[in-house]
Design a protein around this motif. Structure first.
Motif, mmCIF file in Angstrom:
data_model
loop_
_atom_site.group_PDB
_atom_site.id
_atom_site.type_symbol
_atom_site.label_atom_id
_atom_site.label_comp_id
_atom_site.label_asym_id
_atom_site.label_seq_id
_atom_site.Cartn_x
_atom_site.Cartn_y
_atom_site.Cartn_z
ATOM 1 N N THR A 188 -41.531 94.801 -47.700
ATOM 2 C CA THR A 188 -40.876 95.674 -46.732
ATOM 3 C C THR A 188 -39.359 95.588 -46.893
ATOM 4 O O THR A 188 -38.773 94.507 -46.773
ATOM 5 C CB THR A 188 -41.254 95.295 -45.291
ATOM 6 O OG1 THR A 188 -42.666 95.446 -45.132
ATOM 7 C CG2 THR A 188 -40.542 96.192 -44.288
ATOM 8 N N ALA A 189 -38.745 96.735 -47.151
ATOM 9 C CA ALA A 189 -37.297 96.794 -47.352
ATOM 10 C C ALA A 189 -36.594 97.172 -46.053
ATOM 11 O O ALA A 189 -37.054 98.035 -45.308
ATOM 12 C CB ALA A 189 -36.965 97.818 -48.426
ATOM 13 N N THR A 190 -35.480 96.524 -45.814
ATOM 14 C CA THR A 190 -34.554 96.939 -44.764
ATOM 15 C C THR A 190 -33.349 97.593 -45.469
ATOM 16 O O THR A 190 -33.285 97.594 -46.702
ATOM 17 C CB THR A 190 -34.099 95.721 -43.939
ATOM 18 O OG1 THR A 190 -33.650 94.701 -44.845
ATOM 19 C CG2 THR A 190 -35.257 95.170 -43.120
ATOM 20 N N ARG A 191 -32.415 98.106 -44.713
ATOM 21 C CA ARG A 191 -31.286 98.780 -45.367
ATOM 22 C C ARG A 191 -30.543 97.818 -46.290
ATOM 23 O O ARG A 191 -30.255 98.123 -47.444
ATOM 24 C CB ARG A 191 -30.326 99.355 -44.312
ATOM 25 C CG ARG A 191 -29.170 100.151 -44.924
ATOM 26 C CD ARG A 191 -28.155 100.526 -43.872
ATOM 27 N NE ARG A 191 -27.690 99.323 -43.198
ATOM 28 C CZ ARG A 191 -27.228 99.286 -41.944
ATOM 29 N NH1 ARG A 191 -27.137 100.381 -41.227
ATOM 30 N NH2 ARG A 191 -26.829 98.145 -41.410
ATOM 31 N N ASP A 192 -30.256 96.627 -45.746
ATOM 32 C CA ASP A 192 -29.464 95.654 -46.508
ATOM 33 C C ASP A 192 -30.326 94.488 -46.961
ATOM 34 O O ASP A 192 -31.370 94.210 -46.358
ATOM 35 C CB ASP A 192 -28.342 95.107 -45.619
ATOM 36 C CG ASP A 192 -27.464 96.226 -45.092
ATOM 37 O OD1 ASP A 192 -27.158 97.148 -45.870
ATOM 38 O OD2 ASP A 192 -27.111 96.192 -43.889
ATOM 39 N N TYR A 193 -29.831 93.786 -47.974
ATOM 40 C CA TYR A 193 -30.443 92.523 -48.410
ATOM 41 C C TYR A 193 -30.556 91.591 -47.205
ATOM 42 O O TYR A 193 -29.656 91.526 -46.371
ATOM 43 C CB TYR A 193 -29.540 91.881 -49.481
ATOM 44 C CG TYR A 193 -29.872 90.441 -49.763
ATOM 45 C CD1 TYR A 193 -30.861 90.118 -50.687
ATOM 46 C CD2 TYR A 193 -29.208 89.405 -49.095
ATOM 47 C CE1 TYR A 193 -31.178 88.783 -50.940
ATOM 48 C CE2 TYR A 193 -29.521 88.076 -49.337
ATOM 49 C CZ TYR A 193 -30.510 87.776 -50.251
ATOM 50 O OH TYR A 193 -30.829 86.469 -50.496
ATOM 51 N N ARG A 194 -31.679 90.890 -47.109
ATOM 52 C CA ARG A 194 -31.835 89.884 -46.049
ATOM 53 C C ARG A 194 -32.306 88.570 -46.652
ATOM 54 O O ARG A 194 -33.242 88.538 -47.452
ATOM 55 C CB ARG A 194 -32.889 90.324 -45.027
ATOM 56 C CG ARG A 194 -32.408 91.324 -44.001
ATOM 57 C CD ARG A 194 -33.567 91.803 -43.129
ATOM 58 N NE ARG A 194 -34.193 90.724 -42.399
ATOM 59 C CZ ARG A 194 -33.751 90.255 -41.237
ATOM 60 N NH1 ARG A 194 -32.686 90.792 -40.662
ATOM 61 N NH2 ARG A 194 -34.364 89.256 -40.634
ATOM 62 N N GLU A 195 -31.666 87.503 -46.223
ATOM 63 C CA GLU A 195 -32.038 86.151 -46.649
ATOM 64 C C GLU A 195 -33.374 85.748 -46.018
ATOM 65 O O GLU A 195 -34.143 84.988 -46.607
ATOM 66 C CB GLU A 195 -30.908 85.210 -46.192
ATOM 67 C CG GLU A 195 -30.950 83.810 -46.733
ATOM 68 C CD GLU A 195 -30.767 83.736 -48.236
ATOM 69 O OE1 GLU A 195 -29.942 84.492 -48.782
ATOM 70 O OE2 GLU A 195 -31.483 82.916 -48.847
ATOM 71 N N GLY A 196 -33.656 86.242 -44.824
ATOM 72 C CA GLY A 196 -34.869 85.865 -44.095
ATOM 73 C C GLY A 196 -34.657 84.592 -43.297
ATOM 74 O O GLY A 196 -33.538 84.088 -43.184
ATOM 75 N N ASN A 197 -35.748 84.065 -42.738
ATOM 76 C CA ASN A 197 -35.684 82.882 -41.875
ATOM 77 C C ASN A 197 -35.553 81.606 -42.703
ATOM 78 O O ASN A 197 -35.881 81.589 -43.890
ATOM 79 C CB ASN A 197 -36.954 82.808 -41.011
ATOM 80 C CG ASN A 197 -37.008 83.926 -39.979
ATOM 81 O OD1 ASN A 197 -35.985 84.501 -39.615
ATOM 82 N ND2 ASN A 197 -38.204 84.244 -39.513
ATOM 83 N N PRO A 198 -35.113 80.508 -42.060
ATOM 84 C CA PRO A 198 -35.003 79.230 -42.787
ATOM 85 C C PRO A 198 -36.370 78.685 -43.219
ATOM 86 O O PRO A 198 -37.374 78.943 -42.568
ATOM 87 C CB PRO A 198 -34.344 78.290 -41.763
ATOM 88 C CG PRO A 198 -34.420 78.965 -40.453
ATOM 89 C CD PRO A 198 -34.610 80.425 -40.680
ATOM 90 N N GLU A 199 -36.381 77.936 -44.317
ATOM 91 C CA GLU A 199 -37.617 77.352 -44.844
ATOM 92 C C GLU A 199 -37.849 75.961 -44.237
ATOM 93 O O GLU A 199 -36.877 75.310 -43.835
ATOM 94 C CB GLU A 199 -37.523 77.263 -46.368
ATOM 95 C CG GLU A 199 -37.475 78.653 -46.974
ATOM 96 C CD GLU A 199 -37.339 78.659 -48.491
ATOM 97 O OE1 GLU A 199 -36.985 77.618 -49.080
ATOM 98 O OE2 GLU A 199 -37.591 79.719 -49.075
ATOM 99 N N PRO A 200 -39.093 75.467 -44.171
ATOM 100 C CA PRO A 200 -40.324 76.119 -44.619
ATOM 101 C C PRO A 200 -40.699 77.289 -43.707
ATOM 102 O O PRO A 200 -40.613 77.179 -42.482
ATOM 103 C CB PRO A 200 -41.372 74.998 -44.539
ATOM 104 C CG PRO A 200 -40.839 74.042 -43.518
ATOM 105 C CD PRO A 200 -39.344 74.120 -43.625
ATOM 106 N N ARG A 201 -41.179 78.382 -44.331
ATOM 107 C CA ARG A 201 -41.476 79.588 -43.550
ATOM 108 C C ARG A 201 -42.817 80.213 -43.926
ATOM 109 O O ARG A 201 -43.171 81.264 -43.407
ATOM 110 C CB ARG A 201 -40.325 80.596 -43.702
ATOM 111 C CG ARG A 201 -40.057 81.005 -45.135
ATOM 112 C CD ARG A 201 -38.744 81.772 -45.250
ATOM 113 N NE ARG A 201 -38.546 82.257 -46.615
ATOM 114 C CZ ARG A 201 -37.488 82.939 -47.001
ATOM 115 N NH1 ARG A 201 -36.516 83.215 -46.140
ATOM 116 N NH2 ARG A 201 -37.372 83.356 -48.240
#
Ligand code: DOR
Length: 310
Positions: free
Chosen positions: A44-57
């Motif tokens: 799933t793409a959002t408009r901008d690059y996303r790092e996402g949540n911190p690991e472990p995830r």
């Protein structure tokens, strides 16, 4: 034996990855494209690059998985460029998954796709459970109806929606009533079962870091819920709206059950994450075995033909 048509394109089989698994980078997408899967969908793409949540995830459990990835992705342009490039090379059916971080972002992402050269399918993800502070859109029936009403004022390309699981007959009825107002290509049920909690007993601790350990469940745990959603929507949606069944696919029998409930295509998430792209040839072989045992020659012989007890 497993051939199936989707939007007049003949696929070798009904199997796909579920968005989010093995589809973040062009390398992973190339592997899917070269695998035995009938089709694939992007992260799933959002408009901008996303790092996402911190690991472990993401955590594999004995009966499935729990994740709170938080939509890490390379941004819409990255995936749009990829599918347009493959389209120019002759790729016939591709699925591009998108979601916005706000109402306006949803509209602008879809406008960008509409105005692009992309002729494939868009999967509009209305059900990510993992972005802190952002509720799952499709649990808000009014918002879903408003959003889709606006989308279909300008969007004319093939588009489906990825839904969260519903657990109440009144919710199946209400969501189907809304979806039937729109010229959707398909409905994909289900996304992960949101906000479960898995505990490591030895450590007396959660297994993923984001959101205090709460995350979306996938795998064996969720098959009955996934099948119920596929069945409930197949019974309620206009026949022109196809169904993609996702959730709890471990073996060929699970694929068969999704199709028996009415799925046109079947997506694999947790098991793909555990086994890699070789899972698709295994599942295709196992599905053929089940069909042979039962004497079925094509998917149409049993699709949607689940029996009830009179
Ligand atoms: O379980 C999920 N995880 N579903 C989504 O829609 C998004 C994904 C993530 O990135 O958190």
């Amino acid at each position: 034996m497993l051939k199936t048509n989707f939007l007049d394109v003949e696929l070798s089989n009904p199997l796909m990855n579920a968005s989010g698994v093995h589809c973040m980078t062009t390398e992973e997408l190339d592997e899917l494209a070269g695998s035995a899967a009938g089709a694939f969908v992007t992260k799933t793409a959002t408009r901008d690059y996303r790092e996402g949540n911190p690991e472990p995830r993401y955590y594999d459990t004995a009966l499935g998985s729990i994740n709170s990835m938080g939509l890490p992705n390379n941004g819409l342009d990255y995936y749009l460029d990829y599918v347009i490039k493959r389209q120019k090379e002759g790729a016939k059916l591709q699925f591009l998954s998108v979601t916005g971080m706000s109402y306006e972002e949803n509209i602008s992402l879809l406008k960008k796709i509409q105005e692009s050269e992309y002729e494939g399918v868009t999967e509009f993800n209305l059900s990510c459970p993992n972005v802190p502070g952002k509720p799952q859109i499709a649990y808000d029936f009014e918002l879903t109806e408003k959003l889709l009403s606006e989308v279909f004022t300008f969007f004319t390309k093939p588009i489906g929606v990825k839904l969260p699981p519903y657990f109440d007959i009144a919710h199946f009825d209400e969501m189907a009533r809304i979806l039937n107002k729109f010229p959707l290509t398909y409905v994909n049920s289900v996304n992960s079962v949101g906000n479960g909690l898995y505990i490591d007993l030895d450590k007396e601790q959660v297994v993923i870091k984001p959101k205090g350990g709460f995350g979306g469940l996938g795998g064996e745990y969720i098959k009955p819920t996934a099948l119920a959603n596929v069945r409930a929507f197949r019974e309620r949606l206009n026949p022109s709206i196809k169904i993609i069944g996702t959730g709890g696919v471990i073996n060929g029998r699970d694929v068969f059950e999704h199709i028996l409930c009415g799925a046109d295509l079947v997506q694999v998430g947790t098991t793909l994450h555990k086994e890699g792209v070789a899972v698709f040839s295994r599942l295709a072989e196992e599905l053929q075995e089940v069909m042979k045992e039962k004497g079925y020659k094509s998917l149409d012989d049993f699709r949607g033909k689940l029996k009830v007890i009179e």
